[in-house]
Enzyme design. Structure first.
Site, PDB file in Angstrom:
ATOM      1  N   ASP A   1      -0.192   5.140   0.962  1.00  0.00           N
ATOM      2  CA  ASP A   1      -0.439   6.139   2.017  1.00  0.00           C
ATOM      3  C   ASP A   1      -0.530   5.504   3.395  1.00  0.00           C
ATOM      4  OD1 ASP A   1      -2.323   7.723  -0.456  1.00  0.00           O
ATOM      5  OD2 ASP A   1      -0.533   8.581   0.447  1.00  0.00           O
TER       6      ASP A   1
ATOM      7  N   ASP B   1       0.880  -1.168   0.000  1.00  0.00           N
ATOM      8  CA  ASP B   1       0.000   0.000   0.000  1.00  0.00           C
ATOM      9  C   ASP B   1       0.923   1.225   0.000  1.00  0.00           C
ATOM     10  OD1 ASP B   1      -2.230   1.780   0.723  1.00  0.00           O
ATOM     11  OD2 ASP B   1      -1.329   1.772   2.701  1.00  0.00           O
TER      12      ASP B   1
ATOM     13  N   GLY C   1     -10.245   7.080  -0.689  1.00  0.00           N
ATOM     14  CA  GLY C   1     -10.434   7.865  -1.918  1.00  0.00           C
ATOM     15  C   GLY C   1     -10.773   9.305  -1.593  1.00  0.00           C
TER      16      GLY C   1
ATOM     17  N   LYS D   1     -11.918  11.797  -3.480  1.00  0.00           N
ATOM     18  CA  LYS D   1     -13.210  12.285  -4.008  1.00  0.00           C
ATOM     19  C   LYS D   1     -14.353  11.735  -3.154  1.00  0.00           C
ATOM     20  CE  LYS D   1     -11.738  12.040  -8.677  1.00  0.00           C
ATOM     21  NZ  LYS D   1     -11.920  11.369  -9.953  1.00  0.00           N
ATOM     22  N   GLU D   2     -14.292  10.450  -2.890  1.00  0.00           N
ATOM     23  CA  GLU D   2     -15.349   9.804  -2.090  1.00  0.00           C
ATOM     24  C   GLU D   2     -15.382  10.396  -0.685  1.00  0.00           C
ATOM     25  OE1 GLU D   2     -12.988   8.379  -3.860  1.00  0.00           O
ATOM     26  OE2 GLU D   2     -13.924   6.990  -5.284  1.00  0.00           O
TER      27      GLU D   2
ATOM     28  N   THR E   1      -4.696   5.864  -3.895  1.00  0.00           N
ATOM     29  CA  THR E   1      -4.389   7.228  -4.348  1.00  0.00           C
ATOM     30  C   THR E   1      -4.046   7.242  -5.841  1.00  0.00           C
ATOM     31  OG1 THR E   1      -3.226   9.256  -3.745  1.00  0.00           O
ATOM     32  CG2 THR E   1      -1.883   7.256  -3.835  1.00  0.00           C
TER      33      THR E   1
END
Ligand code: XBP
Ligand code: MG
Length: 244
Positions: free
Chosen positions: A12, A10, A52, A54-55, A130
């Site tokens: 972030d 992963d 996310g 935007k989410e 991301t």
């Protein structure tokens, strides 16, 4: 018994503690868009339950913005729904500029682990929520301009639109590696990331950070403060225990 062939990282919170920089970039984007929004760290810890950017912003508008509030004189920004694609593009620019200006160290043990894994013949991949530009902005200053050549597969928000805990990003990583889940280990920092990797059947090592330390990591193969004291031999041993 399947043999460990690849490590899937992963980004972030795992490769680096980036969420403080993401938080600053979100607030910078809100200010430049003239929105009366400001996320403090405690709110952001709860908003990180939504993967996310935007989410996360859409979730914030739905669950935290009181749209019935009488707008301040002439201020009707609380009544509108921003163009989240445009707002997220502003945020991503702010984040990448931050990264390129100051750079962010990778978490303890990460650079050593990447080098040792490659030396030991393990294949490396990235599975992140991301954007590709954010990965480049983080890793280029640290691993050099050829950083992406160290990862055989890089799956990100642009290739896997269904965000963690959906397993899509991990399933697509396995498919592109041409490996089965028992031949891999995932390294994650969050409950969403753990659920996404487990959803794809991949044994997962968790290295929490201050933003995720309170998460439920039930099902993790190991929970470690960092990879600083982890050798490749440990990964092989833990992996063998996991798939026995
Ligand atoms: C963590 C996320 C991302 C970042 C913000 O990604 O959920 O949304 O918080 O980045 P990872 P974006 O899977 O690497 O832990 O604004 O680009 O989404
Ligand atoms: Mg993460």
């Amino acid at each position: 018994m399947a043999h460990l062939q690849a490590l899937i990282f992963d980004v972030d919170g795992t490769l680096a503690d980036t969420e403080g920089a993401h938080l600053a970039a979100f607030n910078q984007a809100f200010a430049s868009a003239g929105l009366p929004w400001h996320w403090d760290e405690s709110l952001y810890v709860s908003l990180l339950d939504v993967s996310g950017g935007k989410e996360r912003m859409a979730h914030y508008l739905t669950n935290h913005v009181n749209r019935d509030e009488a707008p301040a004189s002439g201020d009707n920004t609380t009544a509108i729904t921003p163009d989240f694609d445009a707002l997220h593009a502003i945020k991503t620019t702010a984040y990448t500029q931050q990264m390129r200006a100051g750079g962010l160290a990778l978490r303890p043990g990460i650079e050593t682990m990447l080098a040792a894994a490659q030396k030991a013949g393990l294949r490396l991949a990235i599975a992140t929520t991301t954007t590709e530009s954010n990965i480049d902005a983080l890793l280029r200053p640290r691993l050099g301009p050829d950083w992406s050549q160290r990862f055989e597969v890089i799956e990100h928000a642009g290739t896997a639109p269904r965000k963690k805990p959906d397993p899509q990003v991990y399933r697509q990583t396995l498919q592109r590696l041409g490996l089965t889940a028992p031949e891999c280990l995932a390294i994650e920092d969050s409950a969403n990331g753990l659920q996404a990797a487990l959803g794809a059947g991949i044994a997962t090592i968790i290295t929490p950070n201050p933003f995720t330390a309170h998460h439920n990591f039930k099902g993790a193969l190991r929970i470690l403060p960092s990879l600083e004291r982890t050798a490749i031999a440990d990964l092989h041993r833990w992996h063998a225990d996991a798939i026995r």
